[in-house]
Design a protein around this motif. Structure first.
Motif, PDB file in Angstrom:
ATOM      1  N   TYR A 156      12.015  -0.446   5.738  1.00 21.17           N
ATOM      2  CA  TYR A 156      11.598  -0.377   7.133  1.00 21.17           C
ATOM      3  C   TYR A 156      10.077  -0.290   7.208  1.00 21.17           C
ATOM      4  O   TYR A 156       9.408   0.067   6.247  1.00 21.17           O
ATOM      5  CB  TYR A 156      12.289   0.760   7.890  1.00 21.17           C
ATOM      6  CG  TYR A 156      11.959   2.193   7.521  1.00 21.17           C
ATOM      7  CD1 TYR A 156      10.739   2.782   7.875  1.00 21.17           C
ATOM      8  CD2 TYR A 156      12.900   2.995   6.879  1.00 21.17           C
ATOM      9  CE1 TYR A 156      10.461   4.112   7.580  1.00 21.17           C
ATOM     10  CE2 TYR A 156      12.629   4.334   6.579  1.00 21.17           C
ATOM     11  CZ  TYR A 156      11.405   4.879   6.932  1.00 21.17           C
ATOM     12  OH  TYR A 156      11.136   6.196   6.648  1.00 21.17           O
ATOM     13  N   SER A 157       9.542  -0.683   8.346  1.00 16.99           N
ATOM     14  CA  SER A 157       8.088  -0.732   8.558  1.00 16.99           C
ATOM     15  C   SER A 157       7.380  -1.560   7.482  1.00 16.99           C
ATOM     16  O   SER A 157       6.389  -1.115   6.896  1.00 16.99           O
ATOM     17  CB  SER A 157       7.502   0.685   8.597  1.00 16.99           C
ATOM     18  OG  SER A 157       8.182   1.476   9.531  1.00 16.99           O
ATOM     19  N   PRO A 158       7.853  -2.784   7.196  1.00 13.07           N
ATOM     20  CA  PRO A 158       7.238  -3.580   6.127  1.00 13.07           C
ATOM     21  C   PRO A 158       5.809  -4.014   6.431  1.00 13.07           C
ATOM     22  O   PRO A 158       5.094  -4.446   5.537  1.00 13.07           O
ATOM     23  CB  PRO A 158       8.174  -4.793   6.004  1.00 13.07           C
ATOM     24  CG  PRO A 158       8.805  -4.916   7.355  1.00 13.07           C
ATOM     25  CD  PRO A 158       8.984  -3.503   7.830  1.00 13.07           C
ATOM     26  N   VAL A 159       5.399  -3.882   7.693  1.00  7.44           N
ATOM     27  CA  VAL A 159       4.023  -4.208   8.060  1.00  7.44           C
ATOM     28  C   VAL A 159       3.269  -2.929   8.439  1.00  7.44           C
ATOM     29  O   VAL A 159       2.233  -2.953   9.076  1.00  7.44           O
ATOM     30  CB  VAL A 159       3.994  -5.247   9.206  1.00  7.44           C
ATOM     31  CG1 VAL A 159       2.582  -5.780   9.437  1.00  7.44           C
ATOM     32  CG2 VAL A 159       4.914  -6.422   8.897  1.00  7.44           C
ATOM     33  N   GLN A 164      10.240 -10.363  -2.298  1.00  5.84           N
ATOM     34  CA  GLN A 164      10.072 -10.671  -3.720  1.00  5.84           C
ATOM     35  C   GLN A 164      10.305  -9.465  -4.613  1.00  5.84           C
ATOM     36  O   GLN A 164      10.523  -9.619  -5.817  1.00  5.84           O
ATOM     37  CB  GLN A 164       8.698 -11.303  -3.972  1.00  5.84           C
ATOM     38  CG  GLN A 164       8.650 -12.733  -3.466  1.00  5.84           C
ATOM     39  CD  GLN A 164       7.378 -13.479  -3.782  1.00  5.84           C
ATOM     40  OE1 GLN A 164       6.935 -14.303  -2.993  1.00  5.84           O
ATOM     41  NE2 GLN A 164       6.779 -13.254  -4.947  1.00  5.84           N
ATOM     42  N   LEU A 165      10.310  -8.277  -4.021  1.00  2.76           N
ATOM     43  CA  LEU A 165      10.683  -7.071  -4.776  1.00  2.76           C
ATOM     44  C   LEU A 165      12.183  -6.796  -4.666  1.00  2.76           C
ATOM     45  O   LEU A 165      12.662  -5.765  -5.135  1.00  2.76           O
ATOM     46  CB  LEU A 165       9.891  -5.867  -4.253  1.00  2.76           C
ATOM     47  CG  LEU A 165       8.385  -5.876  -4.555  1.00  2.76           C
ATOM     48  CD1 LEU A 165       7.709  -4.681  -3.894  1.00  2.76           C
ATOM     49  CD2 LEU A 165       8.126  -5.870  -6.058  1.00  2.76           C
ATOM     50  N   ASN A 224      -0.822  -2.792  -6.035  1.00  2.00           N
ATOM     51  CA  ASN A 224      -1.839  -1.779  -6.302  1.00  2.00           C
ATOM     52  C   ASN A 224      -2.818  -1.597  -5.142  1.00  2.00           C
ATOM     53  O   ASN A 224      -3.884  -1.008  -5.318  1.00  2.00           O
ATOM     54  CB  ASN A 224      -2.602  -2.152  -7.575  1.00  2.00           C
ATOM     55  CG  ASN A 224      -1.733  -2.051  -8.812  1.00  2.00           C
ATOM     56  OD1 ASN A 224      -1.395  -0.958  -9.257  1.00  2.00           O
ATOM     57  ND2 ASN A 224      -1.341  -3.188  -9.372  1.00  2.00           N
ATOM     58  N   ALA A 225      -2.440  -2.079  -3.969  1.00  2.00           N
ATOM     59  CA  ALA A 225      -3.311  -1.928  -2.795  1.00  2.00           C
ATOM     60  C   ALA A 225      -3.491  -0.450  -2.457  1.00  2.00           C
ATOM     61  O   ALA A 225      -2.588   0.369  -2.661  1.00  2.00           O
ATOM     62  CB  ALA A 225      -2.704  -2.672  -1.608  1.00  2.00           C
ATOM     63  N   GLU A 226      -4.659  -0.123  -1.939  1.00  2.00           N
ATOM     64  CA  GLU A 226      -4.961   1.265  -1.601  1.00  2.00           C
ATOM     65  C   GLU A 226      -4.006   1.786  -0.532  1.00  2.00           C
ATOM     66  O   GLU A 226      -3.739   1.107   0.462  1.00  2.00           O
ATOM     67  CB  GLU A 226      -6.400   1.386  -1.100  1.00  2.00           C
ATOM     68  CG  GLU A 226      -6.836   2.809  -0.813  1.00  2.00           C
ATOM     69  CD  GLU A 226      -8.284   2.890  -0.377  1.00  2.00           C
ATOM     70  OE1 GLU A 226      -8.720   4.002   0.008  1.00  2.00           O
ATOM     71  OE2 GLU A 226      -8.980   1.849  -0.401  1.00  2.00           O
ATOM     72  N   GLN A 227      -3.485   2.994  -0.737  1.00  2.00           N
ATOM     73  CA  GLN A 227      -2.474   3.551   0.157  1.00  2.00           C
ATOM     74  C   GLN A 227      -3.054   3.889   1.520  1.00  2.00           C
ATOM     75  O   GLN A 227      -4.139   4.444   1.644  1.00  2.00           O
ATOM     76  CB  GLN A 227      -1.837   4.811  -0.443  1.00  2.00           C
ATOM     77  CG  GLN A 227      -0.687   5.361   0.397  1.00  2.00           C
ATOM     78  CD  GLN A 227       0.061   6.459  -0.327  1.00  2.00           C
ATOM     79  OE1 GLN A 227      -0.251   6.782  -1.457  1.00  2.00           O
ATOM     80  NE2 GLN A 227       1.053   7.033   0.327  1.00  2.00           N
ATOM     81  N   ILE A 228      -2.268   3.559   2.548  1.00  6.19           N
ATOM     82  CA  ILE A 228      -2.640   3.910   3.920  1.00  6.19           C
ATOM     83  C   ILE A 228      -2.392   5.399   4.128  1.00  6.19           C
ATOM     84  O   ILE A 228      -1.337   5.922   3.768  1.00  6.19           O
ATOM     85  CB  ILE A 228      -1.810   3.077   4.931  1.00  6.19           C
ATOM     86  CG1 ILE A 228      -2.259   1.621   4.892  1.00  6.19           C
ATOM     87  CG2 ILE A 228      -1.946   3.632   6.346  1.00  6.19           C
ATOM     88  CD1 ILE A 228      -1.440   0.707   5.753  1.00  6.19           C
ATOM     89  N   SER A 276       0.815  -1.223   0.000  1.00  6.42           N
ATOM     90  CA  SER A 276       0.000   0.000   0.000  1.00  6.42           C
ATOM     91  C   SER A 276       0.842   1.263   0.000  1.00  6.42           C
ATOM     92  O   SER A 276       0.303   2.360  -0.143  1.00  6.42           O
ATOM     93  CB  SER A 276      -1.000   0.060   1.169  1.00  6.42           C
ATOM     94  OG  SER A 276      -0.379   0.532   2.351  1.00  6.42           O
ATOM     95  N   ASN A 277       2.147   1.144   0.126  1.00  6.59           N
ATOM     96  CA  ASN A 277       3.025   2.324   0.029  1.00  6.59           C
ATOM     97  C   ASN A 277       4.399   1.849  -0.424  1.00  6.59           C
ATOM     98  O   ASN A 277       5.298   1.652   0.393  1.00  6.59           O
ATOM     99  CB  ASN A 277       3.117   3.043   1.377  1.00  6.59           C
ATOM    100  CG  ASN A 277       3.886   4.357   1.264  1.00  6.59           C
ATOM    101  OD1 ASN A 277       4.418   4.702   0.213  1.00  6.59           O
ATOM    102  ND2 ASN A 277       3.963   5.098   2.355  1.00  6.59           N
ATOM    103  N   THR A 278       4.529   1.635  -1.722  1.00  5.91           N
ATOM    104  CA  THR A 278       5.778   1.124  -2.292  1.00  5.91           C
ATOM    105  C   THR A 278       6.275   2.110  -3.337  1.00  5.91           C
ATOM    106  O   THR A 278       5.688   2.228  -4.417  1.00  5.91           O
ATOM    107  CB  THR A 278       5.552  -0.253  -2.956  1.00  5.91           C
ATOM    108  OG1 THR A 278       4.810  -1.103  -2.073  1.00  5.91           O
ATOM    109  CG2 THR A 278       6.887  -0.903  -3.282  1.00  5.91           C
ATOM    110  N   PRO A 279       7.338   2.847  -3.049  1.00  9.46           N
ATOM    111  CA  PRO A 279       7.852   3.850  -4.002  1.00  9.46           C
ATOM    112  C   PRO A 279       8.676   3.187  -5.113  1.00  9.46           C
ATOM    113  O   PRO A 279       9.903   3.174  -5.083  1.00  9.46           O
ATOM    114  CB  PRO A 279       8.713   4.750  -3.106  1.00  9.46           C
ATOM    115  CG  PRO A 279       9.202   3.842  -2.023  1.00  9.46           C
ATOM    116  CD  PRO A 279       8.096   2.860  -1.775  1.00  9.46           C
TER     117      PRO A 279
END
Length: 289
Positions: free
Chosen positions: A197-200, A232-233, A267-271, A177-180
């Motif tokens: 960091y903060s992967p969860v 996996q990224l 493509n998950a909705e951003q937090i 949900s937040n991957t630059p």
């Protein structure tokens, strides 16, 4: 098992593919967290001057029963330090506080001081001064690797173009949900490892029904799904916990997310709201007065 796997940094140093983050684990509690993690099989521990727990992390490293050369310890130069002299003193300060004769990696915590984070000023000169001190400590063997955190493309270019040693990692906020993606690709194209960091998302993503349903299909937890996504990224995730049960769960990553599901996660909705974790030092908010 993921805890036995490593990436190789640009200088040939091996770094475990999964690390234990320690932000917001108090100094008095973090030594036991490090010992518990080491017993489970973790070999990579991430702290920072800003976390005020280097002393406890060092104690845990020294008392965990695992040989020092089997462990990888990262700390971070405080974001406010933008001069050579201050950086040099701070590096030696971390060595003393940790109680270690070397640090495996030290990184600049942010291109800007936290109160000026992402306000437009890049502090190019100050970052080069701090970087020069890290380069010097690296050359002297005090640090086995050096890198940065929260650096954008222009910040990376400044060090790559003007420094003597290229950063070996860029540690950034990255999770489902937040991957630059642009910054990740830019960093990797320069031979710099991306740490996540903060992967969860500091738990902010755990109530996501879509992720819960997907995790159930893989017979894993939502945190494990999120951590596997980062791996996996091609990133190195640093989940934070002081709970041994969560440590084990976060390392239970012997599964592979399908290409279709990876596309869904990308493509998950951003937090929008991280709750209490929305302020200093991780998410770019201002330090409370």
């Amino acid at each position: 098992m993921i805890l036995n796997e490593t990436y190789t940094l640009a200088n040939g140093v091996e770094i475990p593919k999964l690390g234990l983050g320690t932000w917001m684990i108090e100094d008095a509690r973090v030594a036991q967290a490090v010992r518990d993690a080491a017993q489970i099989g973790y070999r990579h521990f991430d702290t920072a001057q800003a976390y005020a727990n280097e002393n406890g992390v060092g104690e845990g490293v020294r008392s965990c029963g695992v040989a020092r050369d089997e462990l990888f310890v990262t700390t971070k130069l405080a974001a406010e330090i933008k001069s050579y002299a201050e950086a040099k003193d701070a590096i030696d300060g971390s060595l003393k506080t940790l109680g270690l004769d070397h640090i495996d990696m030290m990184i600049i915590h942010s291109p800007q001081p936290w109160k000026e984070f992402r306000q437009g000023e890049h502090f190019f000169e100050g970052n080069l001064e701090a970087w020069r001190a890290l380069e010097e400590a690296y050359g002297a063997g005090k640090l086995r690797a050096i890198g940065v955190s929260n650096f954008e493309e222009a910040d990376l270019d400044n060090l790559v173009s003007n420094g003597s040693v290229k950063p070996m990692v860029n540690q950034i906020l990255a999770h489902v949900s937040n991957t630059p993606f642009d910054l990740i690709d830019y960093t990797k194209a320069r031979g710099i490892l991306v740490e996540a960091y903060s992967p969860v998302a500091h738990g902010a993503i755990l109530d996501n029904g879509q992720l819960a349903e997907m995790a159930k299909r893989y017979d894993v937890s939502v945190p494990a799904l999120c951590i596997r996504y980062c791996l996996q990224l091609g990133m190195l995730p640093l989940p934070k916990t002081a709970n041994p049960e969560h440590m084990r769960d976060n390392a239970a990553l012997d599964f592979e997310i399908s290409e279709t599901d990876m596309d869904t996660l990308k493509n998950a909705e951003q937090i929008k709201d991280y709750g209490e974790a929305s302020f200093f030092p991780v998410y770019g908010g201002k330090m409370p007065d």
